[in-house]
Design an enzyme around this catalytic site. Structure first.
Site, PDB file in Angstrom:
ATOM      1  N   GLY A   9      -8.655   1.832 -38.068  1.00  0.00           N
ATOM      2  CA  GLY A   9      -8.656   1.634 -39.524  1.00  0.00           C
ATOM      3  C   GLY A   9      -7.235   1.585 -40.064  1.00  0.00           C
ATOM      4  N   ASP A  61     -18.789   7.304 -31.117  1.00  0.00           N
ATOM      5  CA  ASP A  61     -19.549   6.804 -32.263  1.00  0.00           C
ATOM      6  C   ASP A  61     -19.855   7.990 -33.182  1.00  0.00           C
ATOM      7  OD1 ASP A  61     -21.247   5.768 -34.104  1.00  0.00           O
ATOM      8  OD2 ASP A  61     -22.767   5.087 -32.665  1.00  0.00           O
ATOM      9  N   LEU A  62     -19.263   7.985 -34.349  1.00  0.00           N
ATOM     10  CA  LEU A  62     -19.401   9.127 -35.256  1.00  0.00           C
ATOM     11  C   LEU A  62     -20.795   9.236 -35.868  1.00  0.00           C
ATOM     12  CD1 LEU A  62     -15.935   9.197 -37.041  1.00  0.00           C
ATOM     13  CD2 LEU A  62     -16.713  10.508 -35.089  1.00  0.00           C
ATOM     14  N   TYR A 120     -17.234   5.719 -42.986  1.00  0.00           N
ATOM     15  CA  TYR A 120     -18.043   4.549 -43.369  1.00  0.00           C
ATOM     16  C   TYR A 120     -17.482   4.122 -44.723  1.00  0.00           C
ATOM     17  CZ  TYR A 120     -22.092   1.626 -44.345  1.00  0.00           C
ATOM     18  OH  TYR A 120     -22.911   0.551 -44.631  1.00  0.00           O
ATOM     19  N   THR A 121     -16.727   3.016 -44.747  1.00  0.00           N
ATOM     20  CA  THR A 121     -15.996   2.646 -45.974  1.00  0.00           C
ATOM     21  C   THR A 121     -16.546   1.392 -46.666  1.00  0.00           C
ATOM     22  OG1 THR A 121     -14.399   1.473 -44.596  1.00  0.00           O
ATOM     23  CG2 THR A 121     -13.789   3.702 -45.296  1.00  0.00           C
ATOM     24  N   TYR A 170      -9.538  12.825 -44.592  1.00  0.00           N
ATOM     25  CA  TYR A 170      -9.251  12.001 -45.773  1.00  0.00           C
ATOM     26  C   TYR A 170     -10.515  11.809 -46.603  1.00  0.00           C
ATOM     27  CZ  TYR A 170      -4.758  11.050 -43.627  1.00  0.00           C
ATOM     28  OH  TYR A 170      -3.508  11.216 -43.089  1.00  0.00           O
ATOM     29  N   TYR A 194     -21.598   5.840 -51.130  1.00  0.00           N
ATOM     30  CA  TYR A 194     -20.348   6.157 -50.405  1.00  0.00           C
ATOM     31  C   TYR A 194     -19.717   7.427 -50.979  1.00  0.00           C
ATOM     32  CZ  TYR A 194     -15.312   5.783 -49.417  1.00  0.00           C
ATOM     33  OH  TYR A 194     -14.005   6.052 -49.078  1.00  0.00           O
ATOM     34  N   LYS A 204     -19.160  11.013 -49.077  1.00  0.00           N
ATOM     35  CA  LYS A 204     -17.823  11.617 -48.920  1.00  0.00           C
ATOM     36  C   LYS A 204     -17.789  13.004 -49.567  1.00  0.00           C
ATOM     37  CE  LYS A 204     -14.511   9.884 -47.400  1.00  0.00           C
ATOM     38  NZ  LYS A 204     -13.938   9.871 -46.031  1.00  0.00           N
ATOM     39  N   TRP A 244      -7.428   3.581 -53.416  1.00  0.00           N
ATOM     40  CA  TRP A 244      -6.907   2.222 -53.349  1.00  0.00           C
ATOM     41  C   TRP A 244      -5.930   2.038 -52.180  1.00  0.00           C
ATOM     42  CZ3 TRP A 244      -5.739   0.178 -58.990  1.00  0.00           C
ATOM     43  CH2 TRP A 244      -6.831   0.464 -59.810  1.00  0.00           C
TER      44      TRP A 244
HETATM   45  N1  LIG Z   1      -9.656   2.057 -48.184  1.00  0.00           N
HETATM   46  C1  LIG Z   1      -9.585   2.665 -49.372  1.00  0.00           C
HETATM   47  O1  LIG Z   1      -9.291   2.032 -50.402  1.00  0.00           O
HETATM   48  C2  LIG Z   1      -9.815   4.149 -49.482  1.00  0.00           C
HETATM   49  C3  LIG Z   1      -9.805   4.723 -50.776  1.00  0.00           C
HETATM   50  C4  LIG Z   1     -10.007   6.112 -50.871  1.00  0.00           C
HETATM   51  C5  LIG Z   1     -10.215   6.867 -49.735  1.00  0.00           C
HETATM   52  N2  LIG Z   1     -10.250   6.268 -48.514  1.00  0.00           N
HETATM   53  C6  LIG Z   1     -10.498   7.122 -47.340  1.00  0.00           C
HETATM   54  O2  LIG Z   1      -9.357   7.039 -46.482  1.00  0.00           O
HETATM   55  C7  LIG Z   1      -9.778   7.164 -45.121  1.00  0.00           C
HETATM   56  C8  LIG Z   1      -9.211   6.010 -44.316  1.00  0.00           C
HETATM   57  O3  LIG Z   1      -9.660   4.780 -44.900  1.00  0.00           O
HETATM   58  P1  LIG Z   1      -9.220   3.376 -44.306  1.00  0.00           P
HETATM   59  O4  LIG Z   1      -8.879   2.491 -45.448  1.00  0.00           O
HETATM   60  O5  LIG Z   1      -8.225   3.555 -43.196  1.00  0.00           O
HETATM   61  O6  LIG Z   1     -10.621   2.909 -43.715  1.00  0.00           O
HETATM   62  P2  LIG Z   1     -10.943   1.684 -42.748  1.00  0.00           P
HETATM   63  O7  LIG Z   1      -9.758   0.805 -42.609  1.00  0.00           O
HETATM   64  O8  LIG Z   1     -12.231   1.120 -43.214  1.00  0.00           O
HETATM   65  O9  LIG Z   1     -11.172   2.424 -41.354  1.00  0.00           O
HETATM   66  C9  LIG Z   1     -12.259   3.240 -41.119  1.00  0.00           C
HETATM   67  C10 LIG Z   1     -12.390   3.415 -39.625  1.00  0.00           C
HETATM   68  O10 LIG Z   1     -13.549   4.222 -39.388  1.00  0.00           O
HETATM   69  C11 LIG Z   1     -14.151   3.705 -38.248  1.00  0.00           C
HETATM   70  N3  LIG Z   1     -15.579   3.980 -38.173  1.00  0.00           N
HETATM   71  C12 LIG Z   1     -16.545   3.601 -39.046  1.00  0.00           C
HETATM   72  N4  LIG Z   1     -17.746   3.952 -38.572  1.00  0.00           N
HETATM   73  C13 LIG Z   1     -17.522   4.554 -37.376  1.00  0.00           C
HETATM   74  C14 LIG Z   1     -18.369   5.122 -36.390  1.00  0.00           C
HETATM   75  N5  LIG Z   1     -19.721   5.137 -36.499  1.00  0.00           N
HETATM   76  N6  LIG Z   1     -17.795   5.663 -35.286  1.00  0.00           N
HETATM   77  C15 LIG Z   1     -16.468   5.645 -35.125  1.00  0.00           C
HETATM   78  N7  LIG Z   1     -15.613   5.115 -36.009  1.00  0.00           N
HETATM   79  C16 LIG Z   1     -16.141   4.569 -37.116  1.00  0.00           C
HETATM   80  C17 LIG Z   1     -13.981   2.202 -38.322  1.00  0.00           C
HETATM   81  O11 LIG Z   1     -14.124   1.686 -37.025  1.00  0.00           O
HETATM   82  P3  LIG Z   1     -14.144   0.083 -36.737  1.00  0.00           P
HETATM   83  O12 LIG Z   1     -12.694  -0.321 -36.858  1.00  0.00           O
HETATM   84  O13 LIG Z   1     -14.686  -0.023 -35.376  1.00  0.00           O
HETATM   85  O14 LIG Z   1     -15.021  -0.513 -37.806  1.00  0.00           O
HETATM   86  C18 LIG Z   1     -12.577   2.080 -38.889  1.00  0.00           C
HETATM   87  O15 LIG Z   1     -11.608   1.955 -37.867  1.00  0.00           O
HETATM   88  C19 LIG Z   1     -11.308   7.248 -45.156  1.00  0.00           C
HETATM   89  O16 LIG Z   1     -11.676   8.608 -45.129  1.00  0.00           O
HETATM   90  C20 LIG Z   1     -11.684   6.668 -46.521  1.00  0.00           C
HETATM   91  O17 LIG Z   1     -12.895   7.210 -46.988  1.00  0.00           O
HETATM   92  C21 LIG Z   1     -10.042   4.936 -48.358  1.00  0.00           C
END
Ligand SMILES: NC(=O)c1ccc[n+]([C@@H]2O[C@H](COP(=O)([O-])OP(=O)(O)OC[C@H]3O[C@@H](n4cnc5c(N)ncnc54)[C@H](OP(=O)(O)O)[C@@H]3O)[C@@H](O)[C@H]2O)c1
Length: 342
Positions: free
Chosen positions: A29, A55-56, A80-81, A119, A148, A152, A188
């Site tokens: 991610g 697999d989470l 799960y985003t 996070y 979502y 969380k 974001w």
């Molecule tokens: N993106 C945002 O804007 C945002 C905003 C606020 C908070 N956050 C939080 O910040 C954190 C990081 O976000 P991010 O942007 O880096 O998210 P991301 O790019 O969507 O990455 C999430 C990762 O989780 C993995 N994942 C999902 N389901 C899984 C499963 N069943 N088993 C193992 N791995 C799994 C995905 O694997 P795959 O690569 O194989 O799909 C992906 O690599 C998260 O906690 C998110 O809730 C994000």
């Protein structure tokens, strides 16, 4: 930006020395990729797990890797985003965003001096305030959050419950009271992966006009910075708890799109759309499955104080300087964008 040179002067990662490798979930991610860069730069030993390794959604898969690596420090950047898809995948979203971190927390809570970094998100708030939210503001109401956000928030609560029990002398061994957890709520996020800024840069090269939501406000947060915040907090003596991990400043999506395009244009990127042709629209005119909060503004005062006092930094970033550096990197070399911004 955080000053890498400071590592040479102080040793803020003392606590992480001589431990077993840090176990990182979410390798592929945006934040997970940033953690790979950050931990490699800091020469801290780490094992990065992607979906194929663990697999989470599967409890035994999580328990197996925890028993295999026996980590003292876990950083969970997986989630799960897919916010809209989550509306139809309630059980899966809760398994990954709530049950999985609960199992990680249970494991770390039983490790003397264990550290769990997790996070979380601004989506745990449902427009109950017009001002910035602090860590003591109540999240929810649960039923007003999208799935979502609910999953969380359930994850946050599960982690806190585990550690609150673990710190109760009557229930677990003495050593466990030294285990700590950190829930880093952010908003974001952009880094090495799909994100709003990359979408805007792509659309700006294809279209003459863009319509962007102007009544939702938050702070764009660079994944590289989030990764470093997580590692610095883990390596410090900061107290357990929830921390809002966002840079200074706030902006609407429309304001951010305009800033991105003006910045890209100033670096000679071939941009078709002129800033005046980025039209502000209300969120109600951009229908999506999952309702998003209008107010995503998180107070970063607690984190800022902790970082400045305990984690050896001397400056705190504004979102503008991070976005500017990201856009510049993206425009000059898209394949390396976001890999090395600290
Ligand atoms: N993106 C945002 O804007 C945002 C905003 C606020 C908070 N956050 C939080 O910040 C954190 C990081 O976000 P991010 O942007 O880096 O998210 P991301 O790019 O969507 O990455 C999430 C990762 O989780 C993995 N994942 C999902 N389901 C899984 C499963 N069943 N088993 C193992 N791995 C799994 C995905 O694997 P795959 O690569 O194989 O799909 C992906 O690599 C998260 O906690 C998110 O809730 C994000």
């Amino acid at each position: 930006m955080l000053d890498s040179a400071l590592y040479m002067i102080y040793s803020p990662f003392e606590i992480l020395d001589h431990r077993r490798p840090i176990l990182v979930f979410g390798r592929d991610g945006q934040v997970g990729r940033a953690l790979q860069v950050c931990l490699k730069d800091l020469k801290l030993p780490a094992v990065f797990l992607g979906r194929v390794d663990c697999d989470l959604a599967c409890e035994t898969s999580i328990i197996d890797v925890l028993n295999c690596y026996k980590p003292e420090v876990i950083i969970n950047a997986a989630a799960y985003t897919a916010v809209d898809e989550a509306e139809g995948e309630y059980d899966l979203a809760f398994a990954i965003n709530s049950k999985a971190p609960e199992l990680m927390a249970r494991y770390i809570a039983n490790v003397a001096h264990g550290i769990f970094i997790h996070y979380s998100t601004d989506y745990v708030f449902a427009d109950t305030k017009q001002d910035v939210y602090s860590e003591v503001d109540p999240a929810g109401p649960f039923e007003y959050l999208n799935v979502y956000g609910q999953s969380k928030l359930a994850g946050e609560r599960a982690i806190q419950e585990v550690f609150n029990l673990a710190n109760d002398f009557g229930r677990v061994s003495y050593a466990n009271k030294f285990a700590r957890y950190f829930i880093l709520r952010t908003s974001w996020v952009y880094g090495d992966g799909s994100n709003f800024i990359r979408t805007i840069l792509r659309l700006a090269g294809e279209r003459n006009q863009l319509k962007v939501v102007a009544d939702q406000v938050g702070a764009p947060t660079l994944a590289q910075w989030l990764a470093e915040v997580g590692v610095r907090i883990a390596g410090s003596k900061v107290e357990s708890g929830i921390y809002h991990a966002v840079p200074d400043g706030q902006i609407s999506w429309h304001g951010l799109a305009t800033f991105v395009i003006e910045t890209a244009a100033s670096f000679a990127q071939d941009i078709r759309v002129k800033p005046e042709n980025i039209l502000p629209i209300p969120a109600i005119d951009y229908p999506v499955l999952a309702r998003r909060p209008y107010n995503s503004r998180l107070s970063n005062a607690k984190l800022k104080k902790a970082l400045l006092e305990m984690a050896f930094i001397n400056q705190y970033p504004h979102w503008k300087e991070q976005v500017e550096a990201y856009v510049k990197m993206h425009v000059s070399n898209p394949s390396k964008a976001s890999k090395k911004l600290i």
